[in-house]
Enzyme design. Structure first.
Site, mmCIF file in Angstrom:
data_model
loop_
_atom_site.group_PDB
_atom_site.id
_atom_site.type_symbol
_atom_site.label_atom_id
_atom_site.label_comp_id
_atom_site.label_asym_id
_atom_site.label_seq_id
_atom_site.Cartn_x
_atom_site.Cartn_y
_atom_site.Cartn_z
ATOM 1 N N HIS A 306 28.028 13.031 -81.081
ATOM 2 C CA HIS A 306 27.137 12.128 -82.352
ATOM 3 C C HIS A 306 27.492 10.882 -81.666
ATOM 4 C CE1 HIS A 306 26.853 9.969 -86.333
ATOM 5 N NE2 HIS A 306 26.473 11.245 -86.722
ATOM 6 N N ASP A 364 24.673 19.309 -87.774
ATOM 7 C CA ASP A 364 23.892 20.537 -87.285
ATOM 8 C C ASP A 364 24.004 21.342 -86.302
ATOM 9 O OD1 ASP A 364 21.918 18.940 -88.676
ATOM 10 O OD2 ASP A 364 21.812 17.480 -86.586
HETATM 11 N N1 CMC Z 1 24.925 17.461 -74.669
HETATM 12 C C1 CMC Z 1 25.151 17.243 -73.552
HETATM 13 N N2 CMC Z 1 25.898 16.021 -73.178
HETATM 14 C C2 CMC Z 1 25.596 14.904 -73.903
HETATM 15 C C3 CMC Z 1 25.163 15.653 -75.683
HETATM 16 C C4 CMC Z 1 24.633 17.063 -75.042
HETATM 17 N N3 CMC Z 1 24.565 17.442 -76.834
HETATM 18 N N4 CMC Z 1 25.586 14.406 -75.909
HETATM 19 C C5 CMC Z 1 25.270 13.184 -74.814
HETATM 20 N N5 CMC Z 1 25.760 13.735 -73.751
HETATM 21 C C6 CMC Z 1 25.915 13.216 -72.757
HETATM 22 C C7 CMC Z 1 25.123 12.368 -72.071
HETATM 23 O O1 CMC Z 1 24.066 12.835 -71.241
HETATM 24 C C8 CMC Z 1 25.864 10.582 -71.450
HETATM 25 O O2 CMC Z 1 26.271 11.180 -70.716
HETATM 26 P P1 CMC Z 1 26.277 9.659 -69.605
HETATM 27 O O3 CMC Z 1 27.158 9.516 -70.054
HETATM 28 O O4 CMC Z 1 27.196 10.798 -67.892
HETATM 29 O O5 CMC Z 1 25.090 8.975 -69.610
HETATM 30 C C9 CMC Z 1 27.108 10.841 -72.649
HETATM 31 O O6 CMC Z 1 27.899 12.230 -73.319
HETATM 32 C C10 CMC Z 1 26.518 9.426 -73.981
HETATM 33 O O7 CMC Z 1 25.381 10.478 -74.620
HETATM 34 P P2 CMC Z 1 24.613 9.262 -75.325
HETATM 35 O O8 CMC Z 1 23.190 10.230 -75.467
HETATM 36 O O9 CMC Z 1 24.232 8.084 -74.811
HETATM 37 O O10 CMC Z 1 25.269 9.086 -76.296
HETATM 38 P P3 CMC Z 1 23.725 8.268 -77.543
HETATM 39 O O11 CMC Z 1 25.743 8.095 -78.777
HETATM 40 O O12 CMC Z 1 23.389 7.366 -77.626
HETATM 41 O O13 CMC Z 1 23.915 9.960 -78.759
HETATM 42 C C11 CMC Z 1 23.081 12.050 -80.042
HETATM 43 C C12 CMC Z 1 24.423 10.798 -79.934
HETATM 44 C C13 CMC Z 1 23.591 12.574 -81.468
HETATM 45 C C14 CMC Z 1 21.736 11.277 -80.408
HETATM 46 C C15 CMC Z 1 23.360 12.754 -78.550
HETATM 47 O O14 CMC Z 1 24.645 13.273 -78.642
HETATM 48 C C16 CMC Z 1 22.724 13.808 -78.826
HETATM 49 O O15 CMC Z 1 21.171 14.018 -77.961
HETATM 50 N N6 CMC Z 1 22.877 15.536 -79.144
HETATM 51 C C17 CMC Z 1 21.802 16.570 -79.460
HETATM 52 C C18 CMC Z 1 21.219 16.825 -80.793
HETATM 53 C C19 CMC Z 1 22.135 16.513 -82.360
HETATM 54 O O16 CMC Z 1 22.612 17.478 -81.935
HETATM 55 N N7 CMC Z 1 21.812 15.354 -82.502
HETATM 56 C C20 CMC Z 1 21.768 15.651 -83.965
HETATM 57 C C21 CMC Z 1 23.218 14.293 -84.164
HETATM 58 S S1 CMC Z 1 24.118 14.538 -86.525
HETATM 59 C C22 CMC Z 1 23.046 14.895 -87.216
HETATM 60 C C23 CMC Z 1 22.324 13.792 -87.323
HETATM 61 O O17 CMC Z 1 22.878 12.848 -87.612
HETATM 62 O O18 CMC Z 1 20.918 13.330 -87.547
#
Ligand code: CMC
Length: 430
Positions: A306, A364
């Site tokens: 998140h 989720d």
């Molecule tokens: N699985 C594996 N690695 C992950 C994941 C994951 N689910 N989420 C983040 N990472 C890693 C990512 O690869 C990155 O690594 P590095 O620093 O080495 O590049 C690091 O963690 C930070 O990730 P980010 O994408 O920069 O973080 P963000 O804040 O931009 O993204 C997120 C947040 C929710 C989009 C992301 O964690 C994700 O894609 N999760 C899976 C989708 C998901 O479950 N979304 C629902 C969110 S909660 C309900 C809502 O609000 O809608």
């Protein structure tokens, strides 16, 4: 607000920037005069460090894993309150008195029917359309059916639009479901509460009696409550940006729903359950964890991570308890998807990759298991999220319109394309 200032020095310039203190959370440096005084922009794709508005509705402390609506923690609201009371709280700022609650419930119950002509609008869609595609279309089309509540300068019209959206969303979503499975639309029933009415519109058929289980209605209500608002997330920010131009409420909320559909946001619940099913058995979990950690593999653990929560998602905790309760009630023991989910959570939380990056199950992760057990197909998961979040979108929309400082949203950019160049005639192009 304080008199403190941040000093920014670059080139030969020194700028004093006001610092604002919130009631809770980090201070905010006000950069509104930065361009006028310093001839520079700030650059923050994804808004990781940028506050775009002042708000009194919802606060998240990502380190503590705390979510507050108007100051009240989500776990207390999920266990002691109910969705329509939370709607009232989000919209009006305080918990209602008994009389206020009764009046609000009455108003919502009396706006649940859709304009009958809307049934033809549904029929224009293909039966195999994703329900979100139908919902986004129908929500947007509300501005074509309810002209008398689109004038945003009229507080009474804003109020009517608010009530209509909260009241009609269950009908809109249930009808998208019914349409997709080829069953007749079921009209709303005023004798049922908000969640029970939704379940009835989804699962009853004219051919036989259907009785809504109060325990399932309670679980549904809790899912609605857990998704009701989440401060300035992508879909809410979309609603605010759409509204900043003066667009009508139905158009703004439809824009929010369209944004929610993406798999990184509200689409994650569908993606998560599909992932859990694909993993299938606990012995496959290490393979998927390895894939999630592999930089060259685009796979991510859906329902994990998140932007704001860096300890745990308080909604996930309640959702996990609900999953156990609902499956128990339905007599579903040894559900393979729940087993995979629990084991995946356990293994991921023990893995240094997830610990270092502060990745935890989000809301989720368990919601899909409950919704599937209730009888919803995965394509209905995001629509149910949209239904629940509608009140959050409207509360934020209302707040924005009453903020005297609000203006059209217009981000700047770091342009890296060509500088000026003259047009080249086609015969002269190499
Ligand atoms: N699985 C594996 N690695 C992950 C994941 C994951 N689910 N989420 C983040 N990472 C890693 C990512 O690869 C990155 O690594 P590095 O620093 O080495 O590049 C690091 O963690 C930070 O990730 P980010 O994408 O920069 O973080 P963000 O804040 O931009 O993204 C997120 C947040 C929710 C989009 C992301 O964690 C994700 O894609 N999760 C899976 C989708 C998901 O479950 N979304 C629902 C969110 S909660 C309900 C809502 O609000 O809608």
């Amino acid at each position: 607000m304080t008199d403190r200032k941040a000093t920014l020095t670059f080139d030969n310039k020194t700028l004093e920037l006001p610092i604002h203190s919130p009631t809770v959370g980090p201070d905010v440096i006000d950069i509104r005069k930065l361009y006028a005084q310093g001839d520079v922009f700030t650059h923050d794709p994804g808004f990781t460090s940028t506050s775009a508005c002042e708000s009194t509705i919802t606060f998240i402390d990502g380190d503590k894993g705390e979510l507050l609506h108007r100051g009240y923690p989500i776990d207390q609201l999920a266990s002691k309150s109910h969705y329509l009371e939370v709607c009232y709280l989000l919209l009006y700022g305080e918990l209602p008195t008994a009389a206020e609650m009764e009046k609000f419930e009455n108003t919502i119950t009396r706006h649940t029917m859709l304009h009958e002509q809307m049934t033809y609008f549904y029929r224009g869609f293909r039966r195999d359309a994703h329900p979100m595609a139908i919902i986004v279309g129908v929500m947007g089309a509300m501005s074509a059916f309810y002209h008398d509540s689109t004038d945003i300068s009229d507080p009474r019209q804003r109020e009517i639009a608010t009530h209509r959206l909260i009241a009609k969303m269950p009908t809109i979503v249930a009808w998208a479901f019914k349409y997709s499975i080829g069953q007749p639309f079921v009209y709303p029933r005023n004798d049922l509460d908000y969640a029970a009415n939704f379940l009835n519109m989804c699962f009853s058929v004219p051919a036989e009696d259907y009785e809504v289980s109060p325990v399932l209605a309670r679980a549904m209500d809790r899912i609605f409550t857990l998704h009701a608002d989440h401060e300035q997330n992508a879909s809410t920010s979309t609603v605010r940006l759409a509204s900043s131009s003066g667009a009508n409420p139905f158009a703004c909320i439809a824009a929010g729903a369209a944004c929610l559909w993406g798999p990184a946001h509200g689409g994650a619940n569908q993606a998560c359950l599909e992932m859990l099913r694909k993993i299938g058995t606990v012995d496959k979990i290490p393979e998927y964890i390895a894939r999630a950690k592999d930089k060259d593999d685009p796979f991510r653990l859906m329902g994990f991570g998140h932007r704001v929560y860096k300890n745990f998602d308080p909604r996930a905790k309640v959702m996990k308890e609900s999953a156990d309760e609902v499956l128990d009630l339905l007599g579903i023991h040894d559900n393979p998807t729940l087993q995979v989910a629990k084991e995946l959570e356990r293994q991921a939380l023990e893995d240094p990759y997830f610990a270092e990056k502060k990745l935890f199950p989000n809301v989720d992760f368990y919601s899909g298991i409950i919704l599937e057990a209730m009888g919803f197909p995965t394509s209905m998961f995001t629509p149910i999220f949209a239904l629940s979040r509608t009140v959050g979108w409207i509360s934020q929309w209302k707040e924005q319109l009453s903020d005297p400082a609000h203006k059209i949203g217009r981000p700047r950019q770091l342009y890296t394309g060509h500088p000026f160049r003259d047009y080249v005639e086609v015969e002269d192009r190499g």
